[in-house]
Design a protein around this motif. Structure first.
Motif, PDB file in Angstrom:
ATOM      1  N   THR A 128       0.841  -1.194   0.000  1.00 38.27           N
ATOM      2  CA  THR A 128       0.000   0.000   0.000  1.00 38.27           C
ATOM      3  C   THR A 128       0.876   1.244   0.000  1.00 38.27           C
ATOM      4  O   THR A 128       1.809   1.347   0.801  1.00 38.27           O
ATOM      5  CB  THR A 128      -0.922   0.021   1.229  1.00 38.27           C
ATOM      6  N   TYR A 129       0.582   2.183  -0.898  1.00 39.08           N
ATOM      7  CA  TYR A 129       1.325   3.434  -0.994  1.00 39.08           C
ATOM      8  C   TYR A 129       0.347   4.606  -0.911  1.00 39.08           C
ATOM      9  O   TYR A 129      -0.794   4.516  -1.396  1.00 39.08           O
ATOM     10  CB  TYR A 129       2.055   3.548  -2.336  1.00 39.08           C
ATOM     11  N   GLN A 130       0.812   5.698  -0.330  1.00 39.02           N
ATOM     12  CA  GLN A 130       0.117   6.956  -0.521  1.00 39.02           C
ATOM     13  C   GLN A 130       0.265   7.351  -1.996  1.00 39.02           C
ATOM     14  O   GLN A 130       1.336   7.188  -2.581  1.00 39.02           O
ATOM     15  CB  GLN A 130       0.708   8.044   0.371  1.00 39.02           C
ATOM     16  N   ALA A 131      -0.786   7.850  -2.595  1.00 35.54           N
ATOM     17  CA  ALA A 131      -0.738   8.201  -4.014  1.00 35.54           C
ATOM     18  C   ALA A 131       0.386   9.194  -4.302  1.00 35.54           C
ATOM     19  O   ALA A 131       1.114   9.068  -5.302  1.00 35.54           O
ATOM     20  CB  ALA A 131      -2.080   8.777  -4.460  1.00 35.54           C
ATOM     21  N   GLU A 132       0.553  10.204  -3.444  1.00 29.03           N
ATOM     22  CA  GLU A 132       1.598  11.204  -3.664  1.00 29.03           C
ATOM     23  C   GLU A 132       2.982  10.572  -3.640  1.00 29.03           C
ATOM     24  O   GLU A 132       3.842  10.881  -4.480  1.00 29.03           O
ATOM     25  CB  GLU A 132       1.505  12.305  -2.599  1.00 29.03           C
ATOM     26  N   GLU A 133       3.219   9.671  -2.695  1.00 25.63           N
ATOM     27  CA  GLU A 133       4.519   9.014  -2.597  1.00 25.63           C
ATOM     28  C   GLU A 133       4.818   8.205  -3.852  1.00 25.63           C
ATOM     29  O   GLU A 133       5.932   8.278  -4.406  1.00 25.63           O
ATOM     30  CB  GLU A 133       4.556   8.097  -1.375  1.00 25.63           C
ATOM     31  N   LEU A 134       3.848   7.438  -4.325  1.00 26.60           N
ATOM     32  CA  LEU A 134       4.074   6.605  -5.507  1.00 26.60           C
ATOM     33  C   LEU A 134       4.294   7.456  -6.754  1.00 26.60           C
ATOM     34  O   LEU A 134       5.206   7.196  -7.552  1.00 26.60           O
ATOM     35  CB  LEU A 134       2.889   5.666  -5.717  1.00 26.60           C
ATOM     36  N   LEU A 135       3.484   8.493  -6.945  1.00 21.87           N
ATOM     37  CA  LEU A 135       3.668   9.366  -8.099  1.00 21.87           C
ATOM     38  C   LEU A 135       5.036  10.038  -8.069  1.00 21.87           C
ATOM     39  O   LEU A 135       5.698  10.187  -9.117  1.00 21.87           O
ATOM     40  CB  LEU A 135       2.558  10.410  -8.151  1.00 21.87           C
ATOM     41  N   ASN A 136       5.473  10.449  -6.896  1.00 19.60           N
ATOM     42  CA  ASN A 136       6.775  11.097  -6.795  1.00 19.60           C
ATOM     43  C   ASN A 136       7.904  10.133  -7.145  1.00 19.60           C
ATOM     44  O   ASN A 136       8.868  10.513  -7.823  1.00 19.60           O
ATOM     45  CB  ASN A 136       6.984  11.665  -5.390  1.00 19.60           C
ATOM     46  N   ARG A 137       7.820   8.903  -6.695  1.00 15.06           N
ATOM     47  CA  ARG A 137       8.858   7.922  -7.041  1.00 15.06           C
ATOM     48  C   ARG A 137       8.886   7.669  -8.546  1.00 15.06           C
ATOM     49  O   ARG A 137       9.953   7.617  -9.164  1.00 15.06           O
ATOM     50  CB  ARG A 137       8.628   6.606  -6.300  1.00 15.06           C
ATOM     51  N   LEU A 138       7.710   7.521  -9.136  1.00 13.36           N
ATOM     52  CA  LEU A 138       7.654   7.233 -10.567  1.00 13.36           C
ATOM     53  C   LEU A 138       8.222   8.379 -11.396  1.00 13.36           C
ATOM     54  O   LEU A 138       9.000   8.165 -12.333  1.00 13.36           O
ATOM     55  CB  LEU A 138       6.216   6.939 -10.981  1.00 13.36           C
ATOM     56  N   GLU A 175       9.083  -2.044 -16.489  1.00 19.56           N
ATOM     57  CA  GLU A 175       9.496  -0.690 -16.142  1.00 19.56           C
ATOM     58  C   GLU A 175       8.305   0.261 -16.227  1.00 19.56           C
ATOM     59  O   GLU A 175       7.391   0.052 -17.030  1.00 19.56           O
ATOM     60  CB  GLU A 175      10.605  -0.209 -17.080  1.00 19.56           C
ATOM     61  N   VAL A 176       8.349   1.324 -15.400  1.00 23.00           N
ATOM     62  CA  VAL A 176       7.242   2.270 -15.337  1.00 23.00           C
ATOM     63  C   VAL A 176       7.768   3.695 -15.442  1.00 23.00           C
ATOM     64  O   VAL A 176       8.663   4.095 -14.689  1.00 23.00           O
ATOM     65  CB  VAL A 176       6.454   2.146 -14.014  1.00 23.00           C
ATOM     66  N   ARG A 177       7.240   4.453 -16.390  1.00 20.13           N
ATOM     67  CA  ARG A 177       7.507   5.889 -16.482  1.00 20.13           C
ATOM     68  C   ARG A 177       6.170   6.615 -16.546  1.00 20.13           C
ATOM     69  O   ARG A 177       5.181   6.058 -17.020  1.00 20.13           O
ATOM     70  CB  ARG A 177       8.337   6.209 -17.730  1.00 20.13           C
ATOM     71  N   ILE A 178       6.149   7.850 -16.087  1.00 22.06           N
ATOM     72  CA  ILE A 178       4.899   8.600 -16.142  1.00 22.06           C
ATOM     73  C   ILE A 178       5.146   9.970 -16.752  1.00 22.06           C
ATOM     74  O   ILE A 178       6.274  10.484 -16.746  1.00 22.06           O
ATOM     75  CB  ILE A 178       4.238   8.755 -14.751  1.00 22.06           C
ATOM     76  N   ASN A 179       4.071  10.555 -17.260  1.00 26.08           N
ATOM     77  CA  ASN A 179       4.117  11.887 -17.853  1.00 26.08           C
ATOM     78  C   ASN A 179       3.003  12.716 -17.201  1.00 26.08           C
ATOM     79  O   ASN A 179       1.824  12.405 -17.364  1.00 26.08           O
ATOM     80  CB  ASN A 179       3.904  11.798 -19.363  1.00 26.08           C
ATOM     81  N   ILE A 180       3.381  13.733 -16.442  1.00 22.94           N
ATOM     82  CA  ILE A 180       2.399  14.565 -15.742  1.00 22.94           C
ATOM     83  C   ILE A 180       2.390  15.944 -16.396  1.00 22.94           C
ATOM     84  O   ILE A 180       3.436  16.592 -16.493  1.00 22.94           O
ATOM     85  CB  ILE A 180       2.731  14.680 -14.243  1.00 22.94           C
ATOM     86  N   ARG A 181       1.227  16.378 -16.829  1.00 21.99           N
ATOM     87  CA  ARG A 181       1.087  17.700 -17.432  1.00 21.99           C
ATOM     88  C   ARG A 181      -0.160  18.368 -16.873  1.00 21.99           C
ATOM     89  O   ARG A 181      -1.153  17.711 -16.544  1.00 21.99           O
ATOM     90  CB  ARG A 181       0.945  17.581 -18.964  1.00 21.99           C
ATOM     91  N   LYS A 182      -0.126  19.697 -16.800  1.00 21.47           N
ATOM     92  CA  LYS A 182      -1.290  20.450 -16.337  1.00 21.47           C
ATOM     93  C   LYS A 182      -2.452  20.215 -17.305  1.00 21.47           C
ATOM     94  O   LYS A 182      -2.277  20.230 -18.533  1.00 21.47           O
ATOM     95  CB  LYS A 182      -0.973  21.939 -16.268  1.00 21.47           C
ATOM     96  N   ALA A 183      -3.637  20.016 -16.749  1.00 24.47           N
ATOM     97  CA  ALA A 183      -4.816  19.807 -17.577  1.00 24.47           C
ATOM     98  C   ALA A 183      -5.273  21.145 -18.155  1.00 24.47           C
ATOM     99  O   ALA A 183      -5.110  22.210 -17.531  1.00 24.47           O
ATOM    100  CB  ALA A 183      -5.943  19.196 -16.736  1.00 24.47           C
TER     101      ALA A 183
END
Length: 247
Positions: free
Chosen positions: A206-216, A237-245
């Motif tokens: 179990t992860y806090q969502a913020e913690e997991l997103l920050n690691r990714l 492998e996991v990569r993410i792309n975060i952009r302002k909506a």
């Protein structure tokens, strides 16, 4: 000023080129990790240059040419300087470190800044026995947000370090810079061996969502390893792309 420059990588190359263009007479020695464009540029300006094999080899090279630096600069230099070598320049060494010391001393500053939600930036600091623990000469903070990742912080640190060095060098060359001791009770330190364990995601944990997103996002860096998990004996492998909506 007699300056010994130890330079490597993109930042080291840019600092060397800038010094050779504007302050070539300050340079009494350029040291690189191998024969490359930095050594070639130094030789074109009649600055003695040598590819590093050992500290004793550098001392011997300098000794045969009566080179006695007032100050040394480690510009993205990949190796630790041992205690016995710190006295080679009369006033010691200044290091370029890509974090806002005392936060994220050691390795993988761009990953840990995001994971720890720490202040980020770049620092010029005196080199002492130990790792990234010397007095601060100059710093510049870099603001970052959810759109940043490990790659963007890496590149922003490089460009900001170049700006900070150019801005600070007039004080450095006149030895008129202030020294501020670090409060090592604050901040953090990380070894290179910590990166891979911190990059593993456990599917049943179990992860806090913020913690997991920050690691990714901290490990998202094109053409570099990323965070990862295992399922049915296969590694993913996991990569993410975060952009302002769009509003």
């Amino acid at each position: 000023m007699k300056l010994a420059l130890f330079a490597d990588g993109h930042v080291g190359t840019q600092i060397a080129d800038w010094l050779l263009q504007h302050y070539a007479d300050d340079l009494c020695l350029v040291v690189t990790t191998q024969e490359n464009s930095i050594t070639e540029a130094a030789k074109q300006h009649d600055v003695p240059a040598v590819a590093f094999r050992s500290e004793q080899q550098v001392l011997d090279f300098a000794g045969t040419r009566s080179i006695a630096p007032d100050l040394g600069i480690l510009a993205w230099w990949p190796q630790l300087i041992r205690q016995a070598f710190l006295d080679f320049p009369r006033h010691g060494f200044i290091n370029t470190h890509p974090s806002l010391l005392p936060f994220n001393r050691g390795k993988h500053y761009n990953f840990w800044a995001i994971v720890e939600k720490a202040p980020f930036g770049v620092t010029l600091h005196m080199v002492e026995q130990g790792v990234d623990n010397g007095d601060i000469v100059a710093q510049r903070q870099i603001a970052y947000d959810w759109e940043d990742n490990g790659e963007s912080l890496f590149h922003r640190a490089q460009s900001t370090m170049l700006d900070l060095f150019r801005e600070t060098y007039p004080k450095i060359r006149s030895l008129q810079f202030a020294r501020t001791p670090q409060d090592l009770s604050k901040g953090s330190f990380h070894h290179s061996s910590e990166l891979e364990p911190a990059s593993q995601v456990f599917l049943k944990q179990t992860y806090q969502a913020e913690e997991l997103l920050n690691r990714l996002r901290a490990r998202t860096f094109d053409e570099h390893p990323s965070c990862w998990f295992e399922a049915d004996g296969t590694k993913y492998e996991v990569r993410i792309n975060i952009r302002k909506a769009d509003s």
